[in-house]
Design an enzyme around this catalytic site. Structure first.
Site, PDB file in Angstrom:
ATOM      1  N   LYS A 229       0.830  -1.221   0.000  1.00 26.29           N
ATOM      2  CA  LYS A 229       0.000   0.000   0.000  1.00 26.29           C
ATOM      3  C   LYS A 229       0.859   1.264   0.000  1.00 26.29           C
ATOM      4  O   LYS A 229       0.364   2.360  -0.256  1.00 26.29           O
ATOM      5  CB  LYS A 229      -0.950  -0.003   1.201  1.00 26.29           C
ATOM      6  CG  LYS A 229      -2.132  -0.935   0.978  1.00 26.29           C
ATOM      7  CD  LYS A 229      -3.182  -0.798   2.043  1.00 26.29           C
ATOM      8  CE  LYS A 229      -4.351  -1.726   1.719  1.00 26.29           C
ATOM      9  NZ  LYS A 229      -5.251  -1.852   2.880  1.00 26.29           N
ATOM     10  N   HIS A 254      -1.909  -3.466  -4.669  1.00 20.30           N
ATOM     11  CA  HIS A 254      -1.019  -3.529  -3.497  1.00 20.30           C
ATOM     12  C   HIS A 254      -0.407  -4.911  -3.239  1.00 20.30           C
ATOM     13  O   HIS A 254       0.743  -4.979  -2.794  1.00 20.30           O
ATOM     14  CB  HIS A 254      -1.689  -2.933  -2.246  1.00 20.30           C
ATOM     15  CG  HIS A 254      -2.646  -3.842  -1.554  1.00 20.30           C
ATOM     16  ND1 HIS A 254      -3.969  -3.931  -1.892  1.00 20.30           N
ATOM     17  CD2 HIS A 254      -2.471  -4.720  -0.526  1.00 20.30           C
ATOM     18  CE1 HIS A 254      -4.580  -4.812  -1.106  1.00 20.30           C
ATOM     19  NE2 HIS A 254      -3.686  -5.306  -0.264  1.00 20.30           N
ATOM     20  N   HIS A 278      -2.702 -12.741  -1.174  1.00 18.38           N
ATOM     21  CA  HIS A 278      -3.606 -12.672  -0.013  1.00 18.38           C
ATOM     22  C   HIS A 278      -4.995 -12.126  -0.354  1.00 18.38           C
ATOM     23  O   HIS A 278      -5.850 -12.012   0.525  1.00 18.38           O
ATOM     24  CB  HIS A 278      -2.960 -11.902   1.151  1.00 18.38           C
ATOM     25  CG  HIS A 278      -2.982 -10.401   1.039  1.00 18.38           C
ATOM     26  ND1 HIS A 278      -2.017  -9.702   0.363  1.00 18.38           N
ATOM     27  CD2 HIS A 278      -3.854  -9.476   1.525  1.00 18.38           C
ATOM     28  CE1 HIS A 278      -2.284  -8.401   0.453  1.00 18.38           C
ATOM     29  NE2 HIS A 278      -3.407  -8.233   1.146  1.00 18.38           N
TER      30      HIS A 278
HETATM   31 FE   LIG Z   1      -5.176  -6.097   4.972  1.00 19.68          FE
HETATM   32 FE   LIG Z   2      -4.623  -6.440   1.526  1.00 19.66          FE
END
Ligand SMILES: [Fe+2]
Ligand SMILES: [Fe+2]
Length: 375
Positions: A229, A254, A278
């Site tokens: 991020k 990200h 993720h």
């Molecule tokens: Fe997160």
């Molecule tokens: Fe994330």
């Protein structure tokens, strides 16, 4: 050259004189004694390498005299000078190892000299062998000692290195963790997010019965999952309203950015794919990103983190809503089990919630991964 000394013992003084004359110009010192007792005394003060004795003497026989010499000076080379009449005694003495050679009377001058030279050589050689054996023994001891020291040193250094390695890992993870924390802290609403995801994920991993190394990896991946991020404009990250389509696409970058940031760090190699994936959906649908992996193609840590990431986000306040109650979280997990979430992770998570309830998501918990996995 080493000084050589021979001692002749004979009760006939003429023989002693003849021998002295014979050897006057030979490279050796010649000692004589006409009585065995005198010879024994002489050897105490003047060391000789070779002792030559007559057999038949009034006070003591040659064999007895030479066995006394053997007891007191075991290294001396003993020989017998004897007439034919005592031959059998001398031969017996040789066979018993009492004496080295026999010289017969009357002797041949050259043979006598040659025999003496051989006796000195024999003495020197035995001494050299003894010395070499001693040196070998000492070196063996030294080597054994060195080996022992070396082993201890290697063990110590290995331990130190392992500790240093662990220290470096911890320092590095703290640095990157601090970076992730700084990103979370850009927005008051996500402060502490990564740390909590890491803690929840570690607990979930243990509930699933995963190995220590796997739990450790999941913890690090949890800490670092949103590190990408950093590459997303602040305006999007801290935007209090819902995101536009474009902004949403931007923020979806990200995981890839995070993986790129971590890639060059060698010891985080196993964490990189966990970060990259993720946000994949368990069903492999295009709602997941970046690669639309499916099922167990998605790294297990990523699947664990996704559940905890969602739970953490739902149970935290957002600008547009308050934290959601656990019942809502449970409903949501059930609803998306098998599509977004790995059912195996959801089941384990529900077990944890059943057991710990609100306790599980209470903020500001102290957590030490190494105390947790026990190493
Ligand atoms: Fe997160
Ligand atoms: Fe994330």
């Amino acid at each position: 050259m080493q000084e050589h000394t021979v001692l002749f013992v004979d009760d006939e003084v003429n023989i002693l004189k003849a021998l002295q004359r014979l050897l006057r110009n030979e490279p050796m010192q010649v000692l004589t004694a006409s009585r065995p007792q005198e010879a024994i005394g002489l050897l105490e003060s003047t060391p000789a390498q070779v002792v030559v004795s007559d057999q038949r003497m009034p006070e003591m026989s040659g064999v007895d005299f030479l066995s006394t010499v053997r007891e007191r000076h075991p290294d001396m080379v003993r020989m017998m000078l004897t007439g034919y009449t005592e031959m059998n005694i001398a031969v017996d003495a040789i066979n018993k190892g009492e004496i080295y050679r026999l010289i017969t009377k009357p002797w041949n001058d050259d043979e006598l000299k040659a025999t003496l030279r051989q006796a000195f050589d024999h003495y020197d050689l035995k001494g050299e062998i003894k010395r070499l054996n001693q040196v070998t023994r000492e070196q063996n001891f030294k080597l054994q000692d060195m080996n022992r020291n070396l082993e201890t040193k290697v063990r110590e250094r290995t331990k130190q290195l392992a500790a240093k390695h662990q220290e470096l890992r911890t320092a590095y993870i703290q640095t990157i963790g601090a970076l992730a924390e700084a990103i979370d802290a850009k927005d008051a609403y996500t402060r502490g997010h990564s740390e909590r995801v890491a803690v929840y994920s570690s607990r979930l991993a243990r509930e699933m019965g995963l190995r220590k190394e796997m739990i450790e990896r999941i913890y690090f991946a949890g800490l670092l999952h949103d590190v990408g991020k950093i590459g997303i404009p602040d305006a999007i990250i801290t935007k209090p309203d819902r995101l536009t389509e474009e902004e949403y696409l931007e923020i979806q970058k990200h995981p890839e950015i995070g993986a790129k940031i971590l890639e060059p760090v060698e010891f985080l190699g196993s964490v990189v794919p966990c970060v990259r994936h993720h946000h994949e959906w368990f069903d492999g649908s295009d709602r997941g990103y970046p690669d639309r992996l499916r099922g167990d193609k998605i790294p297990l840590p990523s699947r664990v983190i996704l559940v905890c990431d969602t739970v953490e986000a739902m149970t935290s306040d957002r600008p547009y809503r308050k934290a959601l109650p656990l019942e809502t979280v449970v409903r949501e997990l059930h609803k998306y089990s098998g599509s977004q979430f790995d059912p195996q992770c959801v089941d384990a998570f529900l077990r944890l919630l059943d057991r710990d309830g609100d306790e599980f998501i209470s903020k500001d918990q102290k957590f030490d991964i190494y105390a947790f996995i026990g190493s």
